[in-house]
Every structure is written in structure tokens, then in C-alpha cells.
Design an enzyme around this catalytic site. Structure first.
Site, PDB file in Angstrom:
ATOM      1  N   GLU A   1      45.491  49.485 103.004  1.00  0.00           N
ATOM      2  CA  GLU A   1      45.443  50.402 102.111  1.00  0.00           C
ATOM      3  C   GLU A   1      45.148  51.649 102.770  1.00  0.00           C
ATOM      4  O   GLU A   1      44.178  51.808 103.144  1.00  0.00           O
ATOM      5  CB  GLU A   1      44.848  50.313 101.041  1.00  0.00           C
ATOM      6  CG  GLU A   1      45.156  50.652  99.670  1.00  0.00           C
ATOM      7  CD  GLU A   1      45.017  50.303  98.745  1.00  0.00           C
ATOM      8  OE1 GLU A   1      44.277  48.667  98.758  1.00  0.00           O
ATOM      9  OE2 GLU A   1      44.113  50.833  97.826  1.00  0.00           O
TER      10      GLU A   1
ATOM     11  N   LYS B   1      38.025  44.902  91.968  1.00  0.00           N
ATOM     12  CA  LYS B   1      39.695  44.627  93.465  1.00  0.00           C
ATOM     13  C   LYS B   1      38.909  45.691  93.998  1.00  0.00           C
ATOM     14  O   LYS B   1      38.898  45.652  95.297  1.00  0.00           O
ATOM     15  CB  LYS B   1      40.937  45.613  92.672  1.00  0.00           C
ATOM     16  CG  LYS B   1      41.816  45.054  94.162  1.00  0.00           C
ATOM     17  CD  LYS B   1      41.794  46.235  94.080  1.00  0.00           C
ATOM     18  CE  LYS B   1      43.147  46.431  95.338  1.00  0.00           C
ATOM     19  NZ  LYS B   1      43.543  47.491  96.323  1.00  0.00           N
TER      20      LYS B   1
ATOM     21  N   ASP C   1      36.089  34.734 105.793  1.00  0.00           N
ATOM     22  CA  ASP C   1      37.154  34.254 105.185  1.00  0.00           C
ATOM     23  C   ASP C   1      36.959  34.991 104.343  1.00  0.00           C
ATOM     24  O   ASP C   1      36.275  34.338 103.048  1.00  0.00           O
ATOM     25  CB  ASP C   1      37.111  32.480 104.605  1.00  0.00           C
ATOM     26  CG  ASP C   1      37.407  31.763 103.923  1.00  0.00           C
ATOM     27  OD1 ASP C   1      38.911  32.451 103.332  1.00  0.00           O
ATOM     28  OD2 ASP C   1      37.972  30.631 103.615  1.00  0.00           O
TER      29      ASP C   1
ATOM     30  N   HIS D   1      44.333  59.290  97.125  1.00  0.00           N
ATOM     31  CA  HIS D   1      45.351  58.457  97.222  1.00  0.00           C
ATOM     32  C   HIS D   1      45.944  58.828  98.245  1.00  0.00           C
ATOM     33  O   HIS D   1      46.619  58.407  98.946  1.00  0.00           O
ATOM     34  CB  HIS D   1      45.717  57.579  95.993  1.00  0.00           C
ATOM     35  CG  HIS D   1      44.859  56.657  96.114  1.00  0.00           C
ATOM     36  ND1 HIS D   1      44.877  55.243  94.980  1.00  0.00           N
ATOM     37  CD2 HIS D   1      43.309  55.957  96.577  1.00  0.00           C
ATOM     38  CE1 HIS D   1      44.146  54.181  95.074  1.00  0.00           C
ATOM     39  NE2 HIS D   1      42.728  54.897  96.561  1.00  0.00           N
TER      40      HIS D   1
HETATM   41  C1  MEV Z   1      42.543  50.787  94.655  1.00  0.00           C
HETATM   42  O1  MEV Z   1      42.956  49.882  95.866  1.00  0.00           O
HETATM   43  C2  MEV Z   1      41.481  50.283  94.488  1.00  0.00           C
HETATM   44  C3  MEV Z   1      40.884  50.927  93.150  1.00  0.00           C
HETATM   45  O2  MEV Z   1      41.598  51.045  91.499  1.00  0.00           O
HETATM   46  C4  MEV Z   1      39.473  49.992  92.426  1.00  0.00           C
HETATM   47  C5  MEV Z   1      39.043  51.313  91.312  1.00  0.00           C
HETATM   48  O3  MEV Z   1      40.000  52.015  90.024  1.00  0.00           O
HETATM   49  O4  MEV Z   1      37.509  50.892  90.908  1.00  0.00           O
HETATM   50  C6  MEV Z   1      40.504  52.821  92.682  1.00  0.00           C
END
Ligand code: MEV
Length: 445
Positions: free
Chosen positions: A90, A286, A302, A399
């Protein structure tokens, strides 16, 4: 034979074939056989001995799947400055970790402590009898089981680890006659999965033997039916805490429209939302695993086990919640992450994968505890970068800037076109449509 029909045929003995033959079979199932073979072979390592290492990691290997290997500099954890290797596809994750690391390097760095390193394994079995009768012989059983696995545990004990505790768990209220022997292990610097599973399988057959030999047991009680023996990837006692803290004023530059205090309050609210709302909590966590997994992969750990433990831990009180927390007190912003991280720095892939080995060298050959603290700090760094963007300029600017190269590659842009695009999009909004338009325009010109 038409390709669809070919795909319906069950392939027997595939794993026993030579790699070249497997490749031919795979190619034969595709529309473009020659290109398929060329493509898959083009990712083989030129050095045959290196390729062999990868071929032997897993069954039916026909090629290698590349993922970028990056580094985040300036990651200060407990006063040590680490150059952290990150393996992730990513585009924005390494940039996010790096920018947080840079910011916190001037505000006290990351602090971290390992709460505990215990790992759990279970022998699941059926036994028809009264728990108290089993408990009466349990001390004797523990001794017997430890003796049965002593060949396996000797090495681990010499390194300072081994079996820490054994408990009898009565689950007969959930499943008829269902008990567990729940064992806690300290596996020192190794992840320890093979060690734990080997011990458990030894315990399982010793447990059956032990029951058979109990004179106080009835014939029925002498029968112990083993269901399975396996480690648990839920490791709430293999826990690490990482945190950062600063005065509100130190956050003054986070956003041009917010004072440090306002930023801290908005940030804290965003984290609170992830504590109460499960949809937000999942995305929030995430973002933490973006960093944690990237360190785990780079060091040969792992990451599926780590993710599984982390998500279960996030739901430990019955609702899935944020793994990170903010406290605003006496003008201070205190931001922390508590996460179970069963990581190892010896055994497994850590020395077999040449780049995993290199990553650990880059980190100064850390102990497992040190690696846990580094990975937790990177997880917090990624979480910080994400929340900072979300509560200020939004996530998409950053992003999409990082994603620009991917879009340009989609249009097979030349080096010259890429240079022009990078310059142009410094102050223009990156979107697929805008990049497409830009490329078309410069190509017409
Ligand atoms: C993207 O990989 C992760 C985010 O969506 C985490 C978040 O929203 O806190 C930017």
C-alpha cells in the site's frame, strides 16, 4: 480440448511434478501459454541457489510474488534510533510511518514496554467423570506430562523458557464431557509455534497413558478421548504497550486552523469514536496493522497469527473496539496502543529468508521483546498519521499523491511523462480522471 473443460479436470499428483512441468500445466490452463510461462519465469531469481530457498518454503511454488521492501527512518523507541524495514504494497504506509516517526523523534520518541510474553496451547479432550476426581491427580499429571516432553523442552529451558503453567479447564457446561489442559509457555526469542505444538502432541498421548494407569479411576474414567492439540493464536498475555506523549502546544503545527489543544481534542474524539463504533474501530485498527504487519512480514513473522490475536483482543470485552487510546490530562496528550504481539527473532523464517535475516540485522538483532516494542511503535505511528490526516486535511490528498505513480503506471507513462505529472500534481488534485486527462493532454501536445 476447450480450456473451460480442461479447468474442470482434477489434476492428480501435481505436487510431485517438477517445477517446469507444473508451470506448463498452469500455462496450459491459461489463454496465453507462452506469455504466462515468460511472465512467471521473469520473476524467478537469477541466482538458482536463492530461488531454491523460496521454492522450498512452500509447496507448488511456480514463481515469486514481489512486494516492496521499504524503510522508515528516525523511529525512536525507548531512546534507540531504529531504521525500520517495512514490507507492504500500500503506497502510503511507509510514508505515514516515516512522517510520524520524524515528528515524534523531536517530541520524546516512542516509549514501549512488554507487559508479558506468555503463549497458550491446549489439549482438547473428552473425559467422562467428575472434575474433582481429575483435579485430585492433577499435580501428578502435570509432573508426568512435563516428563513426557522433557526431550523437547530441554533446549528451551536452557534458553530461559519452557512450560510455565498447566491448568485443567472444565468446559462440560458447553459440550458434554469436554475438558482442556491449557498450557502457558515462554518461548523466549522464538515465535515457538512448532515447539508448542510438539509439546502439546506429546502431552496428548501422555495424558491418555496417564488416565489408563490411574488406579483410582473407573474403567470409564480410564478412557480419555483426545480431540486435538494445538497452540492458540490468541495471546492476550503476550502483550506490549507503546505510547507517545507531549504538551498540547507541541501539536500547534499539526494544522493551520487548529491550536495544539484543539487538534488534541479532535484527535481524542476520533479515537473515542473508534472505541464506541465497530465500523470505525475496524478501519482504525486496520490502520494500526498496516504498520505492524509490514514489520512482521519484513522480519519473517507470522502476520496472520498477529492479526488474529489483535482482532480478538480488540473484542475482549464483548465489543470490538479501538486498540489505541488517548488521554488528555493536565495539558498533556498521551496516546497509547496495547496489542498482543507474538513475535520471534529466532527460528522459523527469521534466518531462512535472506531479507528477513537482513531486516533483523538492520534492527540491530533485537530480542523478541525488542521487536514487539518496535512493531507496536510502528503500529502507533501509522495510526497517528492516519488520524492526523483524517481530522485535518482528510486522507485522500496524501493517499492519492502516493497513488499517483500507480495511476501513471496504469497509463504506461514514460519517465518524462511521470516527471511532468509529479510536478503538475504538486498543487493539483490527484484523481484517476485528472491523471488520465493530464496524460492525454501532454500526449496530444
Ligand atoms: C488505510 O490503509 C488505513 C486508514 O483507513 C486507517 C484509518 O482510517 O484510521 C487510513
Amino acid at each position: 480440448m476447450p480450456r473451460r473443460r480442461k479447468r474442470d479436470i482434477i489434476i492428480k499428483g501435481f505436487s510431485k511434478l517438477l517445477k517446469e512441468d507444473k508451470l506448463k500445466i498452469v500455462a496450459d490452463l491459461m489463454d496465453n501459454q507462452i506469455e504466462t510461462i515468460e511472465l512467471l519465469k521473469s520473476f524467478w531469481h537469477a541466482d538458482h541457489s536463492k530461488q531454491k530457498i523460496f521454492d522450498e518454503f512452500s509447496e507448488n511454488t511456480i514463481s515469486n510474488f514481489y512486494i516492496p521492501y521499504g524503510v522508515a527512518p528516525n523511529m525512536i523507541v525507548n531512546g534507540h534510533n531504529y531504521l525500520v524495514p517495512l514490507v507492504i504494497e500500500e503506497s502510503s504506509v511507509v510514508a505515514a510511518a516515516s512522517s510520524s516517526a520524524r515528528f515524534w523523534s523531536e517530541h520524546g520518541g516512542f516509549h514501549a514496554e512488554v507487559v508479558d510474553v506468555m503463549k497458550i496451547g491446549q489439549v482438547h479432550f473428552l473425559w467422562k467423570g467428575e472434575k474433582k476426581k481429575f483435579l485430585a491427580v492433577f499435580d501428578k499429571l502435570k509432573h508426568y506430562l512435563k516428563g513426557a516432553a522433557s526431550d523437547i523442552t530441554a533446549n528451551m529451558e536452557a534458553r530461559g523458557g519452557g512450560i510455565v503453567n498447566m491448568e485443567l479447564i472444565d468446559m462440560t457446561d458447553q459440550i458434554e464431557n469436554y475438558f482442556q489442559i491449557k498450557v502457558s509457555f515462554d518461548t523466549v526469542d522464538s515465535m515457538g509455534a512448532n515447539f508448542i505444538n510438539s509439546c502439546l502432541e506429546e502431552f496428548a498421548s501422555a495424558l491418555q497413558q496417564f488416565c489408563r494407569n490411574q488406579e483410582t479411576f473407573t474403567e470409564e474414567e480410564k478412557e480419555c478421548r483426545i480431540i486435538m492439540s494445538i497452540l492458540s493464536n490468541y495471546t492476550p498475555q503476550c502483550l506490549v504497550k507503546a505510547w507517545v506523549e507531549c504538551d498540547f502546544e507541541e501539536l500547534d503545527k499539526m494544522d493551520k486552523d487548529l491550536t495544539g489543544r484543539q487538534f488534541a481534542e479532535k484527535f481524542a474524539l476520533a479515537v473515542k469514536i473508534a472505541e464506541v463504533d465497530v465500523y470505525r474501530a475496524t478501519t482504525h485498527n486496520k490502520g494500526i496493522f498496516n504498520g505492524v504487519d509490514a514489520v512482521a512480514i519484513a522480519t519473517g513473522n507470522d502476520f496472520r497469527a498477529i492479526e488474529a490475536a489483535g482482532h480478538t483482543y480488540a473484542a475482549k470485552n464483548g465489543q470490538y473496539r479501538s486498540l489505541s487510546h488517548v488521554e488528555l490530562k493536565d495539558g498533556r496528550f498521551v496516546y497509547s496502543l496495547s496489542i498482543p504481539l507474538a513475535m520471534g527473532t529466532v527460528g522459523g523464517l527469521t534466518s531462512l529468508h535472506p531479507l528477513a535475516k537482513h531486516s533483523l540485522e538492520m534492527l540491530g538483532k533485537p530480542t523478541a521483546k525488542e521487536l514487539m516494542m518496535i512493531a507496536a511503535s510502528v503500529g502507533l505511528a501509522n495510526n497517528f498519521a492516519a488520524i492526523r490526516s483524517l481530522v485535518t486535511k482528510g486522507i485522500q490528498i496524501g493517499h492519492m499523491k502516493m497513488h499517483l505513480m500507480n495511476i501513471l503506471n496504469h497509463f504506461q507513462a514514460t519517465k518524462e511523462e511521470k516527471d511532468k505529472a509529479v510536478e503538475y500534481f504538486v498543487d493539483h488534485k490527484v484523481s484517476f480522471a485528472n491523471v488520465s486527462k493530464f496524460i492525454q493532454e501532454i500526449r496530444v501536445k
